[in-house]
Motif scaffolding. Structure first.
Motif, short mmCIF file in Angstrom:
data_model
loop_
_atom_site.label_atom_id
_atom_site.label_comp_id
_atom_site.label_asym_id
_atom_site.label_seq_id
_atom_site.Cartn_x
_atom_site.Cartn_y
_atom_site.Cartn_z
N GLU A 21 -14.60 -49.82 33.13
CA GLU A 21 -14.54 -49.92 31.67
C GLU A 21 -15.29 -48.77 31.00
N ARG A 25 -13.22 -46.37 28.53
CA ARG A 25 -13.55 -46.31 27.10
C ARG A 25 -14.15 -44.96 26.71
N ASP A 66 -22.97 -48.42 23.74
CA ASP A 66 -22.25 -49.21 22.73
C ASP A 66 -22.25 -48.51 21.38
N THR A 71 -18.54 -49.95 20.62
CA THR A 71 -18.11 -51.14 21.34
C THR A 71 -18.98 -52.36 21.06
N TYR A 74 -20.82 -54.79 23.73
CA TYR A 74 -20.00 -55.05 24.92
C TYR A 74 -20.71 -54.63 26.21
N ARG A 77 -23.99 -56.54 26.92
CA ARG A 77 -23.79 -57.87 27.51
C ARG A 77 -23.40 -57.77 28.98
#
Length: 279
Positions: A21, A25, A66, A71, A74, A77
């Motif tokens: 990810e 991203r 982030d 994001t 995201y 977490r």
């Protein structure tokens, strides 16, 4: 719940999912690894190591990611979801240890974690947590013993330890515990699994690095330094600072006794503790 699928269709671990990810991203935002690294006060190689699995996604870094990728929380977490059996400040270093091909460590007053016996580790942990529940102390002892499985491989990682004589003389857990602890170190040396040198009191200020320093080497990544103080640890990967620690480590090795003389001193101090334990 089924594990998420990677690009090839194979099931992924949560860590693998987070790495993919991050790469996806970052690329969607039109940023190179170097560009993202600059924005989060790191290097492009650091970002590459997070995406490649050589570095753990840490919560404090995830907050910056982030922010730069827009994001929300995201990645924060995701980072918080990764459970570690180690205390937070050591978790990232513990993960790097499992990937290291060589480790060069220095200890100033306590036996280093990779060399501790169970009784010695329990005394150290209890000493730093005098009011902690028994199960908490035992969980940390178990984690430390699990970490020592690194030594099960007869070759990798290469392990070189420089211990100040204060490590041998600081009585932790009583004479019997110290006797067993020093004999444990000597046994590892005789098994040709580790190299140990002792910096004697007589050399004075020479060979003093700090409380704990570990320099880790890898096949496909630059050297990393981990330093630790009371309840705080720091990972250092800036090349100039890493080289500075290498120079200090070499000075410590130069000031230390030769391995054979160090082994003799360890055995002699163990005998002293054995006599104290008997009386």
């Amino acid at each position: 719940m089924a594990k998420p699928k990677g690009e090839g269709g194979a099931a992924q671990t949560p860590e693998e999912f987070a790495r993919e990810e991050l790469r996806r991203r970052r690329e969607a935002a039109g940023l190179t690894q170097a560009a993202l690294g600059e924005r989060i006060f790191a290097t492009g190689s650091y970002v590459g190591q997070m995406e490649g699995g050589q570095r753990r996604l840490r919560p404090e870094i995830a907050v910056l990611i982030d922010r730069e990728l827009g994001t929300g929380d995201y990645f924060y977490r995701l980072a918080k979801a990764f459970k570690s059996r180690y205390v937070e400040y050591f978790a990232a270093a513990a993960e790097l240890e499992t990937r290291a091909t060589a480790m060069y460590e220095y200890g100033s007053s306590l036996v280093l974690g990779l060399l501790q016996t169970e009784d010695y580790a329990r005394a150290v942990i209890r000493g730093g947590n005098p009011t902690a529940p028994e199960e908490y102390v035992e969980s940390l002892v178990a984690s430390r013993m699990e970490r020592q499985r690194l030594l099960d491989d007869p070759v990798t990682p290469e392990l070189w330890f420089v211990l100040h004589e204060a490590v041998l003389r600081t009585q932790v857990g009583g004479p019997a515990v110290m006797d067993a602890q020093l004999r444990h170190i000597a046994a590892r040396v005789r098994d040709n699994r580790i190299v140990v040198q002792v910096v004697p009191f007589s050399v004075g200020a020479q060979g003093t690095l700090g409380s704990l320093v570990s320099i880790m080497q890898f096949v496909d990544a630059p050297d990393v330094v981990y330093t630790e103080g009371p309840r705080v640890g720091h990972l250092i990967d800036y090349p100039a600072l890493v080289q500075r620690h290498w120079k200090l480590y070499d000075l410590a090795r130069a000031a230390a006794l030769a391995p054979a003389a160090s082994l003799a001193l360890i055995g002699s101090v163990a005998e002293e503790y054995a006599k104290c334990a008997q009386t």
